[in-house]
Design a protein around this motif. Sequence first.
Motif, PDB file in Angstrom:
ATOM      1  N   ALA A 187      45.119  38.760  40.011  1.00 33.05           N
ATOM      2  CA  ALA A 187      44.425  37.525  40.386  1.00 33.05           C
ATOM      3  C   ALA A 187      43.717  36.909  39.180  1.00 33.05           C
ATOM      4  O   ALA A 187      43.713  35.687  39.006  1.00 33.05           O
ATOM      5  N   THR A 188      43.132  37.756  38.344  1.00 33.15           N
ATOM      6  CA  THR A 188      42.469  37.265  37.132  1.00 33.15           C
ATOM      7  C   THR A 188      43.482  36.582  36.221  1.00 33.15           C
ATOM      8  O   THR A 188      43.231  35.489  35.705  1.00 33.15           O
ATOM      9  N   GLY A 189      44.624  37.219  36.038  1.00 31.69           N
ATOM     10  CA  GLY A 189      45.670  36.631  35.196  1.00 31.69           C
ATOM     11  C   GLY A 189      46.154  35.292  35.732  1.00 31.69           C
ATOM     12  O   GLY A 189      46.358  34.351  34.965  1.00 31.69           O
ATOM     13  N   ASN A 245      46.119  29.214  35.113  1.00 29.55           N
ATOM     14  CA  ASN A 245      46.052  27.906  35.748  1.00 29.55           C
ATOM     15  C   ASN A 245      44.598  27.415  35.773  1.00 29.55           C
ATOM     16  O   ASN A 245      44.041  27.204  36.835  1.00 29.55           O
ATOM     17  N   PRO A 246      43.990  27.211  34.589  1.00 27.48           N
ATOM     18  CA  PRO A 246      42.555  26.867  34.555  1.00 27.48           C
ATOM     19  C   PRO A 246      42.285  25.440  35.037  1.00 27.48           C
ATOM     20  O   PRO A 246      43.180  24.593  35.042  1.00 27.48           O
ATOM     21  N   PRO A 269      33.440  27.406  28.448  1.00 27.82           N
ATOM     22  CA  PRO A 269      34.725  28.104  28.329  1.00 27.82           C
ATOM     23  C   PRO A 269      34.875  29.168  29.419  1.00 27.82           C
ATOM     24  O   PRO A 269      33.916  29.840  29.779  1.00 27.82           O
ATOM     25  N   VAL A 270      36.070  29.287  29.957  1.00 29.28           N
ATOM     26  CA  VAL A 270      36.349  30.286  30.980  1.00 29.28           C
ATOM     27  C   VAL A 270      36.899  31.520  30.270  1.00 29.28           C
ATOM     28  O   VAL A 270      37.905  31.436  29.572  1.00 29.28           O
ATOM     29  N   GLU A 271      36.211  32.653  30.443  1.00 26.95           N
ATOM     30  CA  GLU A 271      36.600  33.877  29.767  1.00 26.95           C
ATOM     31  C   GLU A 271      37.181  34.869  30.770  1.00 26.95           C
ATOM     32  O   GLU A 271      36.661  35.018  31.881  1.00 26.95           O
ATOM     33  N   GLN A 272      38.218  35.555  30.371  1.00 28.09           N
ATOM     34  CA  GLN A 272      38.923  36.468  31.264  1.00 28.09           C
ATOM     35  C   GLN A 272      37.999  37.557  31.806  1.00 28.09           C
ATOM     36  O   GLN A 272      38.047  37.866  32.999  1.00 28.09           O
ATOM     37  N   GLU A 273      37.169  38.137  30.968  1.00 26.00           N
ATOM     38  CA  GLU A 273      36.277  39.210  31.423  1.00 26.00           C
ATOM     39  C   GLU A 273      35.298  38.701  32.481  1.00 26.00           C
ATOM     40  O   GLU A 273      35.009  39.407  33.453  1.00 26.00           O
ATOM     41  N   ALA A 274      34.803  37.485  32.309  1.00 33.56           N
ATOM     42  CA  ALA A 274      33.858  36.915  33.272  1.00 33.56           C
ATOM     43  C   ALA A 274      34.542  36.640  34.612  1.00 33.56           C
ATOM     44  O   ALA A 274      33.953  36.875  35.675  1.00 33.56           O
TER      45      ALA A 274
END
Length: 43
Positions: free
Chosen positions: A9-11, A16-17, A23-28
């Motif tokens: 789901a994170t991926g 599709n930001p 900035p949107v960070e993967q860890e967050a």
Amino acid sequence: MTEAELDLATGLAMKNPYWNPQPVEQEAVRELLQHAWSGARPE
């Protein structure tokens, strides 16, 4: 959704930001999904 699917789901979310003033960070995103999945209240 199982907990194991949170990485998927994170991926998908990162692929599709949408516009965001920060900035949107993967860890967050992963942490946010983990908290939502476990029912943790926002801090």
